[in-house]
Design a protein around this motif. Structure first.
Motif, short mmCIF file in Angstrom:
data_model
loop_
_atom_site.label_atom_id
_atom_site.label_comp_id
_atom_site.label_asym_id
_atom_site.label_seq_id
_atom_site.Cartn_x
_atom_site.Cartn_y
_atom_site.Cartn_z
N ALA A 26 16.14 -29.42 71.62
CA ALA A 26 15.18 -28.81 72.64
C ALA A 26 14.02 -28.06 72.07
O ALA A 26 12.98 -27.77 72.45
N LEU A 27 14.53 -27.20 70.87
CA LEU A 27 13.45 -26.51 70.28
C LEU A 27 12.20 -27.31 69.56
O LEU A 27 11.21 -27.02 69.68
N LEU A 28 12.77 -28.34 69.00
CA LEU A 28 11.88 -29.56 68.41
C LEU A 28 10.85 -30.11 69.65
O LEU A 28 9.61 -30.25 69.30
N VAL A 29 11.31 -30.33 70.51
CA VAL A 29 10.56 -30.79 71.69
C VAL A 29 9.62 -29.79 72.21
O VAL A 29 8.28 -30.02 72.36
N GLN A 30 9.90 -28.49 72.24
CA GLN A 30 9.11 -27.42 72.53
C GLN A 30 7.93 -27.22 71.45
O GLN A 30 6.90 -26.98 71.87
N ARG A 31 8.33 -27.32 70.18
CA ARG A 31 7.43 -27.22 69.29
C ARG A 31 6.60 -28.36 69.31
O ARG A 31 5.32 -27.96 69.12
N GLY A 32 7.02 -29.42 69.53
CA GLY A 32 6.03 -30.65 70.02
C GLY A 32 5.08 -30.60 70.97
O GLY A 32 3.87 -30.70 70.73
N ASP A 33 5.45 -29.97 71.91
CA ASP A 33 4.65 -29.64 73.11
C ASP A 33 3.75 -28.78 72.92
O ASP A 33 2.55 -28.98 73.01
#
Length: 78
Positions: A26-33
């Motif tokens: 979830a953190l990686l997805v947020q950073r990607g966004d």
């Protein structure tokens, strides 16, 4: 009985691990966004700079022609 206890421990360990992995994903997805948003903002800024830059060569050409005209006018006046 001990097998059931070990299976329960293993289940708890797996759940804890999956929860950690889910949080990291979830953190990686947020950073990607956020990175995608930053890239889009930078693209918009670059495009704005490109649009604002185009008159500079035109202004330089007009100044050069004006300078040439003034030089010719002064040369013809003498």
């Amino acid at each position: 009985m001990s097998v059931a206890l070990e299976l329960e421990r293993l289940r708890g360990t797996c759940e804890t691990g999956f929860t950690r992995v889910d949080g990291q994903l979830a953190l990686l997805v947020q950073r990607g966004d956020q990175t995608d948003k930053d890239i889009a903002e930078l693209k918009a800024e670059v495009e704005a700079l490109k649009r604002g830059r185009w008159p500079l060569p035109s202004i330089a050409a007009v100044c050069g022609v004006a300078g040439l005209g003034m030089a010719l006018w002064q040369a013809a006046g003498r």
